[in-house]
Design a protein around this motif. Structure first.
Motif, PDB file in Angstrom:
ATOM      1  N   SER A  49       0.918  -1.264  -0.049  1.00 34.44           N
ATOM      2  CA  SER A  49      -0.075   0.146   0.041  1.00 34.44           C
ATOM      3  C   SER A  49       0.756   1.351   0.160  1.00 34.44           C
ATOM      4  O   SER A  49       1.925   1.111   0.364  1.00 34.44           O
ATOM      5  CB  SER A  49      -0.968  -0.075   1.197  1.00 34.44           C
ATOM      6  OG  SER A  49      -0.235   0.271   2.448  1.00 34.44           O
ATOM      7  N   TRP A  76      -7.332  11.944   2.928  1.00 34.50           N
ATOM      8  CA  TRP A  76      -6.570  10.731   2.831  1.00 34.50           C
ATOM      9  C   TRP A  76      -6.628  10.053   1.359  1.00 34.50           C
ATOM     10  O   TRP A  76      -7.762   9.909   0.872  1.00 34.50           O
ATOM     11  CB  TRP A  76      -7.115   9.691   3.834  1.00 34.50           C
ATOM     12  CG  TRP A  76      -6.824   8.268   3.694  1.00 34.50           C
ATOM     13  CD1 TRP A  76      -7.296   7.266   2.714  1.00 34.50           C
ATOM     14  CD2 TRP A  76      -5.863   7.602   4.560  1.00 34.50           C
ATOM     15  NE1 TRP A  76      -6.635   6.057   2.900  1.00 34.50           N
ATOM     16  CE2 TRP A  76      -5.659   6.080   4.052  1.00 34.50           C
ATOM     17  CE3 TRP A  76      -5.252   7.644   5.831  1.00 34.50           C
ATOM     18  CZ2 TRP A  76      -5.047   5.046   4.591  1.00 34.50           C
ATOM     19  CZ3 TRP A  76      -4.530   6.830   6.312  1.00 34.50           C
ATOM     20  CH2 TRP A  76      -4.473   5.406   6.024  1.00 34.50           C
ATOM     21  N   ARG A  77      -5.419   9.645   0.745  1.00 31.96           N
ATOM     22  CA  ARG A  77      -5.633   9.047  -0.383  1.00 31.96           C
ATOM     23  C   ARG A  77      -4.725   7.976  -0.482  1.00 31.96           C
ATOM     24  O   ARG A  77      -3.518   8.238  -0.112  1.00 31.96           O
ATOM     25  CB  ARG A  77      -5.421   9.852  -1.604  1.00 31.96           C
ATOM     26  CG  ARG A  77      -3.990  10.593  -1.880  1.00 31.96           C
ATOM     27  CD  ARG A  77      -4.145  11.581  -3.024  1.00 31.96           C
ATOM     28  NE  ARG A  77      -2.668  12.430  -2.897  1.00 31.96           N
ATOM     29  CZ  ARG A  77      -2.617  13.327  -3.631  1.00 31.96           C
ATOM     30  NH1 ARG A  77      -3.546  13.896  -4.554  1.00 31.96           N
ATOM     31  NH2 ARG A  77      -1.596  14.275  -3.708  1.00 31.96           N
ATOM     32  N   SER A  78      -4.996   6.994  -0.961  1.00 32.06           N
ATOM     33  CA  SER A  78      -4.275   5.631  -0.698  1.00 32.06           C
ATOM     34  C   SER A  78      -4.474   4.732  -2.103  1.00 32.06           C
ATOM     35  O   SER A  78      -5.398   4.916  -2.681  1.00 32.06           O
ATOM     36  CB  SER A  78      -4.777   4.778   0.568  1.00 32.06           C
ATOM     37  OG  SER A  78      -6.293   4.535   0.518  1.00 32.06           O
ATOM     38  N   MET A 129      -0.091   5.397   1.104  1.00 32.26           N
ATOM     39  CA  MET A 129      -0.934   6.265   1.596  1.00 32.26           C
ATOM     40  C   MET A 129      -0.289   7.638   1.714  1.00 32.26           C
ATOM     41  O   MET A 129       0.609   7.874   2.580  1.00 32.26           O
ATOM     42  CB  MET A 129      -1.371   5.545   3.025  1.00 32.26           C
ATOM     43  CG  MET A 129      -1.896   3.984   3.145  1.00 32.26           C
ATOM     44  SD  MET A 129      -1.836   3.295   4.584  1.00 32.26           S
ATOM     45  CE  MET A 129       0.091   2.735   4.699  1.00 32.26           C
ATOM     46  N   ARG A 137     -11.772  10.573   1.705  1.00 35.30           N
ATOM     47  CA  ARG A 137     -10.873   9.267   1.728  1.00 35.30           C
ATOM     48  C   ARG A 137     -11.143   8.894   0.483  1.00 35.30           C
ATOM     49  O   ARG A 137     -12.227   8.698  -0.214  1.00 35.30           O
ATOM     50  CB  ARG A 137     -11.558   8.224   2.882  1.00 35.30           C
ATOM     51  CG  ARG A 137     -10.826   6.823   2.698  1.00 35.30           C
ATOM     52  CD  ARG A 137     -11.278   5.942   3.608  1.00 35.30           C
ATOM     53  NE  ARG A 137     -10.889   4.464   2.977  1.00 35.30           N
ATOM     54  CZ  ARG A 137     -11.594   3.734   2.353  1.00 35.30           C
ATOM     55  NH1 ARG A 137     -12.578   3.811   1.818  1.00 35.30           N
ATOM     56  NH2 ARG A 137     -11.043   2.441   2.064  1.00 35.30           N
ATOM     57  N   HIS A 187      -9.488   5.924  -2.231  1.00 33.53           N
ATOM     58  CA  HIS A 187      -8.901   4.754  -2.584  1.00 33.53           C
ATOM     59  C   HIS A 187      -8.734   4.237  -3.823  1.00 33.53           C
ATOM     60  O   HIS A 187      -9.853   4.158  -4.442  1.00 33.53           O
ATOM     61  CB  HIS A 187      -8.922   3.707  -1.511  1.00 33.53           C
ATOM     62  CG  HIS A 187      -8.208   2.382  -1.510  1.00 33.53           C
ATOM     63  ND1 HIS A 187      -6.774   2.413  -0.882  1.00 33.53           N
ATOM     64  CD2 HIS A 187      -8.200   1.289  -2.240  1.00 33.53           C
ATOM     65  CE1 HIS A 187      -6.277   1.314  -1.434  1.00 33.53           C
ATOM     66  NE2 HIS A 187      -7.273   0.615  -2.102  1.00 33.53           N
ATOM     67  N   LYS A 188      -7.559   3.844  -4.563  1.00 33.98           N
ATOM     68  CA  LYS A 188      -7.644   3.196  -5.661  1.00 33.98           C
ATOM     69  C   LYS A 188      -6.789   1.816  -5.565  1.00 33.98           C
ATOM     70  O   LYS A 188      -5.705   1.798  -5.167  1.00 33.98           O
ATOM     71  CB  LYS A 188      -6.946   3.934  -6.687  1.00 33.98           C
ATOM     72  CG  LYS A 188      -7.110   3.368  -8.237  1.00 33.98           C
ATOM     73  CD  LYS A 188      -7.117   4.334  -9.329  1.00 33.98           C
ATOM     74  CE  LYS A 188      -5.727   5.274  -9.286  1.00 33.98           C
ATOM     75  NZ  LYS A 188      -5.864   6.303 -10.342  1.00 33.98           N
ATOM     76  N   ASP A 189      -7.370   0.744  -5.983  1.00 30.02           N
ATOM     77  CA  ASP A 189      -6.585  -0.491  -6.134  1.00 30.02           C
ATOM     78  C   ASP A 189      -5.699  -0.533  -7.655  1.00 30.02           C
ATOM     79  O   ASP A 189      -6.472  -0.087  -8.708  1.00 30.02           O
ATOM     80  CB  ASP A 189      -7.341  -1.828  -6.162  1.00 30.02           C
ATOM     81  CG  ASP A 189      -7.479  -2.192  -4.764  1.00 30.02           C
ATOM     82  OD1 ASP A 189      -8.636  -3.051  -4.399  1.00 30.02           O
ATOM     83  OD2 ASP A 189      -6.710  -1.705  -3.911  1.00 30.02           O
ATOM     84  N   SER A 211      -7.815  -2.725  -0.373  1.00 27.09           N
ATOM     85  CA  SER A 211      -8.059  -1.151   0.168  1.00 27.09           C
ATOM     86  C   SER A 211      -7.938  -1.314   1.620  1.00 27.09           C
ATOM     87  O   SER A 211      -7.413  -2.282   2.268  1.00 27.09           O
ATOM     88  CB  SER A 211      -9.721  -1.557   0.500  1.00 27.09           C
ATOM     89  OG  SER A 211     -10.513  -0.395   0.893  1.00 27.09           O
ATOM     90  N   GLY A 220      -3.305   0.437   6.769  1.00 26.13           N
ATOM     91  CA  GLY A 220      -3.930   1.772   7.261  1.00 26.13           C
ATOM     92  C   GLY A 220      -3.729   2.221   8.657  1.00 26.13           C
ATOM     93  O   GLY A 220      -3.395   3.628   8.823  1.00 26.13           O
TER      94      GLY A 220
END
Lengths: 749, 327, 202
Positions: free
Chosen positions: A309, A328-330, A311, A357, A359-361, A342, A380
């Motif tokens: 990850s 938050w961007r992860s 973050m 928040r 998130h991108k996989d 995630s 996280g």
């Protein structure tokens, strides 16, 4: 209400909460109303006087394991047992153009070869399974695999998610170097903050590394299939194999799964997997039992993992140290299916803040993720809790004090205070390292959180337990679910003993065979909280039948007969059971849904503290001691519960300072797929660990047990990261915290 | 593993005869050999089991002239625990044994096997990769691949590192080794055991086919000798060193009169650092001197893309070893 | 210990005929030897042949190939499945058995290498309901969870006790450093050793 009440439950007042954790704290008890369903056992609560629950009963299958008698799937043997292996693609991406198994099939000593993919199959990672072979021994099988002719159209691959075009841009220091999209609330909150901070945090891929690899032994008897599986989902495997075999036109009637002993799973062993299907197919073709177990390299590279990850957080606090903004961007570094990466963060710190928040996989050509002990949380929590320490430092506030000001979960406020006292936080925090000293020490803390209060089953069926009382006074309670080391059998034993008022050693807790009632897969820390109420219900029903029998014999009304403390009415337990006769009392208990009423707490809470010693010359980090407090609702098998928490913390140490998957980009292959360079914490890396089980009467069902396997996994790496930050005065924002990263952080000060 | 004939010699003569056969490998404990055979990287037709030859090849003896003879098959545990090895002169050797592997490994691993073992580069040790040193491919894969644990000096067309902890102390002590082959018995300087310019085509050592190491010899050391061994690793319980250093000093009062520094885990062979060691001769140890010597030990290092960290850590390890030896 | 550059097949000049072992005091003998000439070493395999292993105090006949490891011989041919195959490369200690009293990785030993030695496995520590105090203390201290590393841990632990009597924490850590546990039982294993050393739960 007492544990011995034999009246039907109805709208009931119970006391929930917990007694003071220490003399300096208060009792947190209150009365609530719950509405159990008709037929359920009456609820235990904070006032229940337990005789067995919460005590140090020995693990019921401990002797089997310590003597080596326990037979795992890997140990199953038959005189005509065949050994098997999978044939796998050596390329990371491409298309299968040809697959010829004829030569392999003809080799002496080979009993079956099955092709599992067809021409045109898209190969998606190094290790993609194409065929399977069984034979007299593994050397012959390996020779045969070498004779399987496969042709590929090779395509370009990528095994580093940060090289993908979807990945964020990083600057020279490894920080995300992209603009933040506008967000009026967050932007405004940041602008008006007294202090703001930003940081980029990273974690690497962790593999489950169960010591027993994935695999099965399959044995056919006509159209019936018997499977010994290394699995954490006996019923899942049963259903899956039946369907998968049917889809390949292999007729199957009954599938029976055994998983009496399982050598670890940690989230990777829910599915029968292609290895299970292959094993069943080989056994079918060979007309002999077949054992197919993955080897260690396969286990690291095709049995799932915790994704990596990246973050980035930016946030702010007001002048009182309350978090006002949290952006938050992860990104999750996932396998070829681009899923499962995630990450969560502890949102109880920023309840009053403007938050965002995203998130991108990101996919890359590797083995896909499988849930691993608290999926998304350790990553996280590492990012968030480290950011919090850095933000606290900027604001000039002690990190524990900062948490006390922001954490809205009241239960954890008590836990923070208690743990800090036990750990000696203040003194450790105030200790100054000598200038220029080679070894420096530091301490850090982090929260733990999870939310599993158990499930009752599916729409059509509830989890069940069979309970039998025999005329010789022994009792058995049986679940078809699996005990993967969590102690399910012991929990079953203890709850039954408690309900019946007998010592634990009168009761045999049994699990792991699908001919017994349905239970859940061991995921999400749901096993104990899901099964426990059914165990109680079954024991309660059995108890009532025994009471009936005794009442009739004594000629008194049922309500005048109590079953407790080894007696039933005026009879001893032994004498009461003699009345049962040769046909044992047998009942089927079921798992009623959780009460609709609000329990004491929606999840479980905990906290962990860590101390590290850092060698500033070499960057080596030694975690010297840790303290953890963890609630899991009702603590049933106390010794086993502690083992879970300590075990999770040790895994967390390993995640924090040792483990990472290392890939070779050119070939797409894992380079450290062994236990030499995939490094798992051993005895000399171990901190002293103390843990305190926080038993809480939560009031969410008749027992009130909550999940335990995962919650303590969330905090450990974060606490250690914070301790290193304190020790060297600079954050290491990338797991694992290996020596070169520590030296780089020191140099950057 | 592929099938093989297991040969059990009853004497050293029988062993020499068997070792001279083609497609034949010698086996001590076999920890390295069996590992590589499981990967199908070694497929000998015959394996000569040397373990029964305890009389000839095992044991530690102090000879009349004060030299210490360690039989090739002496295990690392035996060295750790042997009475003769408790003399502080051997502290570097004993420490390097005790940091090797695990207790289970040390109970079987022989000193000769440890010195002669194949490198631990993850490319050459895997059946799936074909590289130059393994004789199956045209290039060194680690040079342009993942080279975190690889060489930072002394490399040319192969960036492997020598995997033995035990070799640097022996080199620093100026040890010798005896081999037999056919009718010949030879005793040579320990440094002769390693190729002078280790290229991909060189094995880890200079033994010829059929040549059997029978003993390691440590000459009687002068009064005032101190030895030490230090290393850094990522995991304490069981790991390979990322850098290691063995030191031998002779001190006269507080003055250093002789010095040897040998680095491990940084090059394809154990690396003596004579220039750095020379800085110590005639001097008294001081923090400043040790720092400069540590710097010099890594002078001219050529790290790769992923292992520059070995330099500062390596210098710290040299400092450590020097401080221990001059305490 | 040398590296032959080619692995092709060629003549075996010292081996006359195939070798099939019989039983002798050392456990193995070659059935055929050279009639005259220089002494010829005994040789075995590559095919299956019978050897005699001394395991847990009893002599056992077992059919192995030369390439059969001690671990596979124990697990597949002698139904002694206590020792586990976890990494099969000597890195985790799950296959630990005692060979002449010393913990060893049976996955990296050839079965042939164990001939003439005394092998002890975890099965030697219990007989019916009778179990060694160390085993009982493993249970009392909950020094096991999934249990897969446990037999190896027990063997390293028993060797630690037999060697040291009353081991210190550092000594225990050292003696167990070759045994991996994923569930995290280390601390409790050391408690079990300590309890046993102190004579508890005999």
């Amino acid at each position: 209400m007492s544990a011995n009440d034999n009246n039907q439950p109805r709208a009931t007042e119970i006391t929930v909460g917990y007694k003071a954790l220490s003399p300096s704290q208060k009792d947190r008890l209150k009365k609530i109303q719950v509405n159990p369903e008709e037929g359920d056992a009456p609820p235990w609560d904070a006032l229940t006087n337990y005789k067995t629950v919460g005590t140090d009963v020995d693990r019921i299958d401990g002797m089997q394991k310590a003597t080596g008698r326990a037979k795992y799937a890997y140990d199953i043997n038959f005189p005509d047992l065949q050994q098997a292996m999978l044939m796998r693609a050596p390329i990371a991406k491409g298309v299968l153009k040809g697959l010829n198994i004829d030569e392999a099939k003809a080799m002496p000593g080979i009993t079956a070869v099955v092709a599992l993919k067809e021409v045109g199959h898209k190969i998606r990672y190094v290790g993609d399974v194409l065929a399977a072979v069984s034979g007299k021994n593994l050397d012959l099988v390996r020779d045969a695999i070498e004779k399987i002719r496969a042709e590929y159209d090779t395509q370009e691959h990528n095994v580093d998610y940060l090289m993908d075009e979807q990945a964020p841009l990083l600057d020279a220091k490894g920080n995300v170097d992209e603009d933040w999209d506008e967000h009026p609330k967050v932007d405004a909150a940041l602008t008006s903050s007294a202090h703001t901070h930003t940081g980029t945090y990273r974690t690497e891929v962790q593999t489950h590394s169960s010591l027993e690899t994935h695999g099965n032994v399959c044995k056919w008897d006509g159209k019936n299939l018997e499977v010994w599986a290394s699995t954490q989902a006996t019923f899942g495997v049963r259903g899956e194999l039946a369907r998968a075999l049917g889809a390949r036109d292999i007729e199957v009637e009954a599938v029976d799964v055994h998983a009496e002993y399982v050598g670890g799973g940690f989230g990777s062993k829910f599915s029968a997997g292609i290895e299970g299907l292959a094993c069943a197919m080989l056994a079918h073709e060979a007309k002999m039992p077949v054992k197919l177990m993955l080897d260690r390299f396969e286990e690291h590279t095709s049995a799932g993992n915790r994704p990596s990850s990246l973050m980035q957080v930016r946030g702010g606090v007001d002048k009182n140290g309350k978090i006002t903004a949290w952006d938050w961007r992860s990104f999750g570094g996932c396998g070829y299916n681009g899923r499962g990466g995630s990450v969560r963060y502890p949102n109880y710190y920023m309840s009053g803040a403007a938050t965002r928040r995203k998130h991108k996989d990101i996919a890359c050509d590797t083995d896909p993720a499988r849930s691993m002990r608290a999926p998304g949380y350790p990553q996280g929590w590492f990012g968030a809790e480290m950011f919090i320490d850095e933000l606290a430092k900027k604001a000039g506030i002690d990190p524990l004090e900062f948490r006390l000001r922001n954490d809205v979960e009241a239960m954890r406020l008590d836990q923070w205070q208690f743990a800090a006292e036990q750990f000696g936080w203040q003194k450790a925090r105030e200790k100054k390292n000598e200038r220029g000293a080679r070894y420096v020490t530091g301490v850090g803390c982090a929260s733990a959180r999870w939310g599993q209060l158990g499930r009752h089953g599916g729409r059509r069926m509830r989890y069940g337990i069979t309970c039998r009382i025999h005329q010789n006074g022994t009792v058995e309670a049986r679940s078809g679910a699996q005990d993967i080391g969590t102690g399910l059998k012991t929990v079953i034993q203890m709850l039954t003993a408690e309900e019946l008022g007998v010592p634990a050693d009168r009761v045999r807790g049994v699990s792991g065979h699908t001919s017994d009632p349905v239970g859940p897969g061991s995921g999400g820390s749901t096993t104990t909280p899901s099964i426990a109420p059914a165990v109680r219900h079954a024991a309660w029903l059995a108890k009532n039948k025994l009471i009936e029998t005794v009442a009739e014999h004594l000629g008194v009304p049922k309500k005048d007969v109590t079953c407790a403390d080894g007696k039933v009415g005026t009879l001893s337990w032994t004498d009461a059971c003699k009345l049962i006769g040769p046909t044992s009392i047998e009942v089927h208990g079921e798992r009623y849904p959780n009460y609709r009423d609000k329990p004491f707490h929606p999840g479980v809470c905990g906290a962990q503290f860590a101390e590290v010693r850092v060698d500033t010359w070499t960057g080596e980090v030694k975690v010297t001691r840790m303290f953890g407090i963890q609630d899991c609702g009702l603590v049933i098998a106390k010794k086993l519960a502690e083992s879970q928490v300590i075990g999770a913390m040790i895994q967390g140490v390993s995640y924090a300072v040792h483990e990472q998957r290392i890939m070779d980009q050119r070939s797409g292959r894992m380079l450290n797929g062994d236990f030499l360079r995939y490094k798992i914490t051993g005895t000399k890396d171990l901190p002293d660990i103390e843990c305190h089980m926080h038993s809480v009467a939560n009031g969410h069902n008749n027992t009130g047990a909550a999940g335990l396997g995962e919650p303590p996994s969330t905090a450990t790496a974060a606490a250690i990261g914070n301790a290193v930050f304190h020790a060297i005065g600079a954050p290491v924002r990338h797991l694992p915290i290996t020596p070169e990263k520590v030296l780089a952080a020191i140099a950057s000060k | 593993m592929k099938p093989f004939t297991y040969v059990v010699p009853k004497s050293l003569d029988e062993a020499k005869e068997a070792a001279a056969q083609p497609n034949t490998l010698l086996k001590g404990a076999g920890l390295d050999l069996v590992d590589r055979m499981k990967e199908r990287l070694q497929t000998p037709q015959n394996i000569v089991n040397l373990l029964p030859l305890k009389q000839d090849l095992k044991g530690i003896a102090v000879e009349d002239n004060g030299d210490v003879r360690i039989g090739a098959l002496t295990t690392l545990t035996e060295i750790e625990n042997h009475e003769a090895m408790q003399d502080p002169v051997f502290s570097a050797l004993v420490k390097s044994c005790s940091t090797t592997g695990t207790p289970q490994v040390r109970n079987r691993a022989t000193i000769a096997g440890n010195i002669l073992q194949f490198t631990r580069c993850w490319y050459v040790r895997s059946e799936a990769f074909h590289c130059l040193h393994g004789g199956r491919g045209p290039t060194c894969l680690a040079m342009t691949g993942q080279n975190r644990y690889h060489a930072v000096m002394g490399w040319s067309d192969c960036v492997r590192v020598h995997p033995s902890n035990v070799a640097p102390p022996l080199l620093a002590l100026g040890a010798e080794y005896t081999t037999v082959k056919g009718k010949e018995t030879r005793r040579r300087k320990f440094s002769d055991l390693f190729p002078a310019e280790p290229r991909a085509e060189n094995p880890e050592h200079t033994l010829e086919d059929g040549e059997i190491v029978t003993a390691i010899h440590i000459k009687k050391q002068p009064a005032g000798v101190r030895t030490s061994y230090a290393e850094s690793r990522e995991k304490e319980s069981f790991d390979w060193a990322t850098t290691a250093c063995a030191v031998r000093l002779v001190m006269d009062g507080n003055k250093i009169t002789e010095a040897d520094i040998v680095l491990g885990a940084v090059a394809p062979v154990p690396m003596p650092r004579p220039q750095a060691a020379a800085m110590l001769v005639g001097k008294e140890p001081s923090k400043r001197l040790l720092l400069r010597v540590a710097d010099m030990a890594f002078q001219g290092a050529a790290p790769l893309a992923h292992n520059a960290f070995k330099l500062p850590i390596g210098k710290a390890v040299v400092r450590d070893a020097l401080e221990q030896a001059t305490r | 210990m040398s590296h032959p550059p080619d692995h092709g097949v060629s003549r075996r000049s010292f081996l006359k005929g195939s070798a099939v072992a019989g039983i002798a005091s050392t456990g193995i003998t070659a059935a055929t030897k050279a009639a005259a000439g220089p002494p010829v070493p005994d040789s075995f395999g590559p095919g299956e042949h019978e050897i005699s292993l001394l395991v847990n105090g009893a002599k056992k006949q077992v059919k192995v190939e030369t390439r059969t490891t001690l671990l596979d011989a124990l697990r597949d041919h002698m139904d002694l499945t206590g020792a586990k195959k976890i990494c099969d490369r000597g890195a985790c200690g799950g296959c630990t058995v005692l060979v002449d009293g010393e913990p060893s990785n049976s996955c990296l030993m050839l079965a042939m290498d164990a001939v003439g030695s005394e092998v002890r496995t975890v099965e030697s520590l219990a007989n019916g309901d009778d179990a060694h105090p160390l085993v009982k203390n493993f249970v009392k201290c909950d020094a096991l969870q999934c249990g897969f590393c446990t037999p190896g841990m027990v063997m390293s632990s028993i060797a630690c006790l037999e060697k040291r009597g009353k081991p210190t924490p550092d000594q225990m850590r050292q003696d167990l450093s070759g045994n991996l546990c994923r569930c995290g039982t280390y601390g409790r294993v050391m408690e079990a050793i300590t309890k046993t050393a102190n004579g508890e739960n005999k």
